[in-house]
Write a protein that holds these residues in place. Structure first.
Motif, short mmCIF file in Angstrom:
data_model
loop_
_atom_site.label_atom_id
_atom_site.label_comp_id
_atom_site.label_asym_id
_atom_site.label_seq_id
_atom_site.Cartn_x
_atom_site.Cartn_y
_atom_site.Cartn_z
N UNK A 1 -1.81 3.43 -4.67
CA UNK A 1 -2.84 3.30 -5.70
C UNK A 1 -4.22 3.32 -5.04
N UNK A 2 -4.86 4.47 -5.12
CA UNK A 2 -6.17 4.64 -4.47
C UNK A 2 -7.28 3.93 -5.21
N UNK A 3 -7.00 3.43 -6.39
CA UNK A 3 -8.00 2.70 -7.16
C UNK A 3 -7.68 1.21 -7.21
N UNK A 4 -6.87 0.75 -6.26
CA UNK A 4 -6.42 -0.64 -6.23
C UNK A 4 -7.59 -1.63 -6.15
N UNK A 5 -8.70 -1.20 -5.58
CA UNK A 5 -9.85 -2.09 -5.41
C UNK A 5 -11.09 -1.62 -6.18
N UNK A 6 -10.95 -0.59 -7.01
CA UNK A 6 -12.10 0.00 -7.68
C UNK A 6 -12.88 -1.01 -8.52
N UNK A 7 -12.19 -1.85 -9.27
CA UNK A 7 -12.89 -2.82 -10.10
C UNK A 7 -13.47 -3.98 -9.29
N UNK A 8 -13.15 -4.03 -8.01
CA UNK A 8 -13.67 -5.09 -7.13
C UNK A 8 -14.80 -4.58 -6.24
N UNK A 9 -15.18 -3.31 -6.40
CA UNK A 9 -16.32 -2.79 -5.66
C UNK A 9 -16.01 -1.80 -4.55
N UNK A 10 -14.74 -1.40 -4.39
CA UNK A 10 -14.39 -0.41 -3.38
C UNK A 10 -13.76 0.78 -4.11
N UNK A 11 -14.53 1.86 -4.22
CA UNK A 11 -14.06 3.04 -4.95
C UNK A 11 -12.97 3.77 -4.17
N UNK A 12 -12.30 4.67 -4.87
CA UNK A 12 -11.27 5.50 -4.23
C UNK A 12 -11.86 6.26 -3.04
N UNK A 13 -13.00 6.84 -3.22
CA UNK A 13 -13.66 7.61 -2.15
C UNK A 13 -13.94 6.73 -0.94
N UNK A 14 -14.45 5.53 -1.18
CA UNK A 14 -14.75 4.61 -0.08
C UNK A 14 -13.48 4.16 0.63
N UNK A 15 -12.43 3.90 -0.14
CA UNK A 15 -11.15 3.48 0.45
C UNK A 15 -10.59 4.56 1.34
N UNK A 16 -10.61 5.80 0.87
CA UNK A 16 -10.08 6.91 1.66
C UNK A 16 -10.90 7.19 2.92
N UNK A 17 -12.17 6.82 2.91
CA UNK A 17 -13.05 7.08 4.04
C UNK A 17 -12.97 6.02 5.14
#
Length: 183
Positions: free
Chosen positions: A143-159
């Motif tokens: 789940x690449x959006x596992x942290x999206x609502x906490x301030x870490x976007x999918x793009x940031x997580x993948x980077x």
């Protein structure tokens, strides 16, 4: 070397605790451990990291199914802790699928980094066990959006790079100081 920690969200912010994974054998065990750390069924994040190899984030929100992200499935598959996170569902295969090797068949020799003692055998075994049947893909899974609502976007997580990923995530959550206390 491995690092594992729990970050539990409370009304006062995040609380961190390091955790031993020696008694954790399944994702269900890991989810139960996270729920025990939860205050009022709030969000709990489990961070698992193999130094310079891979990291994983498991998010448990109350009684909901855990959400999982693993930065490099192939690297995690060679780790006993990574094997806990790499469920059939996460890898996109049917339970009991006979066309792909079972993760239990991987050579997990007990070394801390999951690599065979004999370097000459290392490449051979990796190719045979991990890539046959494309059982475990290279790169991120889950789940690449596992942290999206906490301030870490999918793009940031993948980077995120392997070396400082968990600190970067904790910093974005406002929990860097509490995570550092358990490192």
């Amino acid at each position: 070397m491995y690092f594992a920690a729990l970050l539990a969200r409370t009304e006062d912010g995040w609380e961190a605790s390091d955790t031993e994974l020696d008694d954790v054998e399944t994702l269900s065990d890991l989810s139960d451990l996270a729920r025990e750390a939860s205050v009022d069924d709030d969000t709990v994040l489990v961070f698992i990291e193999q130094e310079d190899g891979w990291f994983g984030v498991v998010r448990v929100d109350g009684e909901e199914d855990p959400r999982i992200y693993v930065s490099d499935a192939a690297a995690a598959a060679r780790s006993s802790y990574g094997e806990i996170l790499l469920t059939d569902e996460l890898l996109g295969r049917e339970p009991g699928d006979d066309d792909v090797p079972d993760l239990d068949s991987l050579d997990l020799d007990g070394t801390e980094d999951g690599e065979p003692d004999n370097e000459a055998d290392s490449d051979e075994e990796e190719d045979e066990d991990v890539t046959s049947g494309e059982a475990v893909p290279q790169g991120p899974v889950g789940d690449r959006e596992v942290l999206a609502d906490l301030g870490v976007s999918e793009k940031e997580l993948l980077a995120l790079g392997e070396g400082d990923a968990l600190n970067t995530i904790a910093d974005a959550l406002g929990a860097a100081e509490v995570l550092e206390t358990v490192r």
